[in-house]
Design a protein around this motif. Sequence first.
Motif, PDB file in Angstrom:
ATOM      1  N   TYR A   6       0.836  -1.196   0.000  1.00 40.04           N
ATOM      2  CA  TYR A   6       0.000   0.000   0.000  1.00 40.04           C
ATOM      3  C   TYR A   6       0.873   1.250   0.000  1.00 40.04           C
ATOM      4  O   TYR A   6       1.884   1.311   0.695  1.00 40.04           O
ATOM      5  CB  TYR A   6      -0.907   0.028   1.230  1.00 40.04           C
ATOM      6  N   ARG A   7       0.450   2.238  -0.789  1.00 39.96           N
ATOM      7  CA  ARG A   7       1.081   3.557  -0.762  1.00 39.96           C
ATOM      8  C   ARG A   7       0.132   4.455   0.017  1.00 39.96           C
ATOM      9  O   ARG A   7      -1.037   4.607  -0.338  1.00 39.96           O
ATOM     10  CB  ARG A   7       1.279   4.079  -2.183  1.00 39.96           C
ATOM     11  N   VAL A   8       0.630   5.056   1.101  1.00 33.93           N
ATOM     12  CA  VAL A   8      -0.191   5.892   1.967  1.00 33.93           C
ATOM     13  C   VAL A   8       0.380   7.314   1.938  1.00 33.93           C
ATOM     14  O   VAL A   8       1.554   7.516   2.226  1.00 33.93           O
ATOM     15  CB  VAL A   8      -0.195   5.357   3.422  1.00 33.93           C
ATOM     16  N   ALA A   9      -0.465   8.264   1.580  1.00 32.18           N
ATOM     17  CA  ALA A   9      -0.075   9.676   1.582  1.00 32.18           C
ATOM     18  C   ALA A   9      -0.852  10.367   2.694  1.00 32.18           C
ATOM     19  O   ALA A   9      -2.070  10.204   2.806  1.00 32.18           O
ATOM     20  CB  ALA A   9      -0.381  10.323   0.246  1.00 32.18           C
ATOM     21  N   PHE A  10      -0.127  11.109   3.538  1.00 29.74           N
ATOM     22  CA  PHE A  10      -0.773  11.818   4.647  1.00 29.74           C
ATOM     23  C   PHE A  10      -0.036  13.096   4.972  1.00 29.74           C
ATOM     24  O   PHE A  10       1.138  13.261   4.620  1.00 29.74           O
ATOM     25  CB  PHE A  10      -0.887  10.919   5.884  1.00 29.74           C
ATOM     26  N   LEU A  11      -0.746  14.020   5.616  1.00 25.50           N
ATOM     27  CA  LEU A  11      -0.163  15.294   6.030  1.00 25.50           C
ATOM     28  C   LEU A  11       0.440  15.171   7.428  1.00 25.50           C
ATOM     29  O   LEU A  11      -0.169  14.578   8.312  1.00 25.50           O
ATOM     30  CB  LEU A  11      -1.230  16.393   6.059  1.00 25.50           C
ATOM     31  N   ASN A  12       1.620  15.750   7.592  1.00 27.11           N
ATOM     32  CA  ASN A  12       2.281  15.792   8.892  1.00 27.11           C
ATOM     33  C   ASN A  12       3.095  17.082   8.961  1.00 27.11           C
ATOM     34  O   ASN A  12       4.064  17.226   8.222  1.00 27.11           O
ATOM     35  CB  ASN A  12       3.177  14.573   9.085  1.00 27.11           C
ATOM     36  N   GLN A  13       2.689  18.010   9.795  1.00 25.79           N
ATOM     37  CA  GLN A  13       3.379  19.281  10.008  1.00 25.79           C
ATOM     38  C   GLN A  13       3.641  20.017   8.690  1.00 25.79           C
ATOM     39  O   GLN A  13       4.771  20.347   8.350  1.00 25.79           O
ATOM     40  CB  GLN A  13       4.682  19.062  10.773  1.00 25.79           C
ATOM     41  N   ASP A  14       2.580  20.257   7.922  1.00 25.73           N
ATOM     42  CA  ASP A  14       2.622  20.980   6.645  1.00 25.73           C
ATOM     43  C   ASP A  14       3.487  20.304   5.579  1.00 25.73           C
ATOM     44  O   ASP A  14       3.929  20.955   4.639  1.00 25.73           O
ATOM     45  CB  ASP A  14       3.089  22.429   6.842  1.00 25.73           C
ATOM     46  N   LYS A  15       3.744  19.026   5.724  1.00 25.59           N
ATOM     47  CA  LYS A  15       4.472  18.235   4.728  1.00 25.59           C
ATOM     48  C   LYS A  15       3.596  17.058   4.326  1.00 25.59           C
ATOM     49  O   LYS A  15       2.797  16.559   5.119  1.00 25.59           O
ATOM     50  CB  LYS A  15       5.791  17.683   5.288  1.00 25.59           C
ATOM     51  N   VAL A  16       3.748  16.612   3.095  1.00 27.71           N
ATOM     52  CA  VAL A  16       3.053  15.417   2.625  1.00 27.71           C
ATOM     53  C   VAL A  16       4.040  14.258   2.694  1.00 27.71           C
ATOM     54  O   VAL A  16       5.103  14.293   2.077  1.00 27.71           O
ATOM     55  CB  VAL A  16       2.534  15.591   1.180  1.00 27.71           C
ATOM     56  N   TYR A  17       3.694  13.259   3.496  1.00 28.94           N
ATOM     57  CA  TYR A  17       4.496  12.052   3.617  1.00 28.94           C
ATOM     58  C   TYR A  17       3.875  10.995   2.715  1.00 28.94           C
ATOM     59  O   TYR A  17       2.660  10.806   2.723  1.00 28.94           O
ATOM     60  CB  TYR A  17       4.482  11.519   5.050  1.00 28.94           C
ATOM     61  N   GLU A  18       4.691  10.328   1.924  1.00 26.00           N
ATOM     62  CA  GLU A  18       4.236   9.220   1.094  1.00 26.00           C
ATOM     63  C   GLU A  18       5.090   8.010   1.452  1.00 26.00           C
ATOM     64  O   GLU A  18       6.298   8.017   1.236  1.00 26.00           O
ATOM     65  CB  GLU A  18       4.386   9.568  -0.379  1.00 26.00           C
ATOM     66  N   VAL A  19       4.465   7.000   2.047  1.00 26.68           N
ATOM     67  CA  VAL A  19       5.187   5.816   2.498  1.00 26.68           C
ATOM     68  C   VAL A  19       4.539   4.559   1.911  1.00 26.68           C
ATOM     69  O   VAL A  19       3.380   4.569   1.509  1.00 26.68           O
ATOM     70  CB  VAL A  19       5.229   5.715   4.039  1.00 26.68           C
ATOM     71  N   TYR A  20       5.314   3.496   1.882  1.00 29.09           N
ATOM     72  CA  TYR A  20       4.834   2.200   1.420  1.00 29.09           C
ATOM     73  C   TYR A  20       4.852   1.232   2.595  1.00 29.09           C
ATOM     74  O   TYR A  20       5.789   1.245   3.400  1.00 29.09           O
ATOM     75  CB  TYR A  20       5.730   1.670   0.297  1.00 29.09           C
ATOM     76  N   CYS A  21       3.811   0.402   2.686  1.00 25.22           N
ATOM     77  CA  CYS A  21       3.720  -0.536   3.795  1.00 25.22           C
ATOM     78  C   CYS A  21       2.952  -1.783   3.373  1.00 25.22           C
ATOM     79  O   CYS A  21       2.340  -1.822   2.311  1.00 25.22           O
ATOM     80  CB  CYS A  21       3.063   0.126   5.004  1.00 25.22           C
ATOM     81  N   ARG A  22       3.000  -2.799   4.215  1.00 22.10           N
ATOM     82  CA  ARG A  22       2.326  -4.068   3.921  1.00 22.10           C
ATOM     83  C   ARG A  22       0.905  -4.135   4.497  1.00 22.10           C
ATOM     84  O   ARG A  22       0.072  -4.840   3.956  1.00 22.10           O
ATOM     85  CB  ARG A  22       3.132  -5.225   4.485  1.00 22.10           C
ATOM     86  N   HIS A  23       0.632  -3.425   5.602  1.00 23.38           N
ATOM     87  CA  HIS A  23      -0.670  -3.521   6.255  1.00 23.38           C
ATOM     88  C   HIS A  23      -1.224  -2.136   6.570  1.00 23.38           C
ATOM     89  O   HIS A  23      -0.518  -1.295   7.111  1.00 23.38           O
ATOM     90  CB  HIS A  23      -0.576  -4.314   7.569  1.00 23.38           C
ATOM     91  N   VAL A  24      -2.500  -1.925   6.234  1.00 24.13           N
ATOM     92  CA  VAL A  24      -3.225  -0.696   6.564  1.00 24.13           C
ATOM     93  C   VAL A  24      -4.595  -1.111   7.059  1.00 24.13           C
ATOM     94  O   VAL A  24      -5.274  -1.910   6.420  1.00 24.13           O
ATOM     95  CB  VAL A  24      -3.413   0.209   5.325  1.00 24.13           C
ATOM     96  N   TYR A  25      -4.984  -0.588   8.219  1.00 28.26           N
ATOM     97  CA  TYR A  25      -6.324  -0.895   8.722  1.00 28.26           C
ATOM     98  C   TYR A  25      -6.769   0.148   9.721  1.00 28.26           C
ATOM     99  O   TYR A  25      -5.960   0.925  10.234  1.00 28.26           O
ATOM    100  CB  TYR A  25      -6.422  -2.300   9.331  1.00 28.26           C
ATOM    101  N   GLN A  26      -8.087   0.149   9.972  1.00 27.91           N
ATOM    102  CA  GLN A  26      -8.658   1.084  10.941  1.00 27.91           C
ATOM    103  C   GLN A  26      -8.229   0.653  12.336  1.00 27.91           C
ATOM    104  O   GLN A  26      -8.306  -0.513  12.693  1.00 27.91           O
ATOM    105  CB  GLN A  26     -10.177   1.082  10.828  1.00 27.91           C
ATOM    106  N   SER A  27      -7.805   1.598  13.119  1.00 24.67           N
ATOM    107  CA  SER A  27      -7.301   1.321  14.463  1.00 24.67           C
ATOM    108  C   SER A  27      -8.435   1.122  15.455  1.00 24.67           C
ATOM    109  O   SER A  27      -9.559   1.587  15.247  1.00 24.67           O
ATOM    110  CB  SER A  27      -6.434   2.497  14.916  1.00 24.67           C
TER     111      SER A  27
END
Length: 105
Positions: A6-27
């Motif tokens: 999965y490629r996940v893009a999110f905002l963190n302190q006025d920056k866009v982080y784009e990371v790759y990971c194996r698992h994404v789910y609702q906490s």
Amino acid sequence: MQKSIYRVAFLNQDKVYEVYCRHVYQSDMYGFIEIEELIFGEKSQLLVDPSEEKLQNEFSGVKRSFIPMHSIIRIDEVDKGGASKISDSKVSSIAPFPVAPPKGN
């Protein structure tokens, strides 16, 4: 059987982080998305991307990351991982989470 990436893009302190990971789910923590098993590029590459290296250092030793749901920009299931990166946020239409106005005395 190939594991999903999965490629996940999110905002963190006025920056866009784009990371790759194996698992994404609702906490279980209300309002958060969990990402696990972050994927970074090979260390043997000739070219080193400074933003990916910064992300790798920032997330070193992190088993699971909890990201506020309102910070998520996009989640994509992809065929293969890519270079993680940090970029400046150019989106001005994103408003901060509403807070109560200050009370006048």
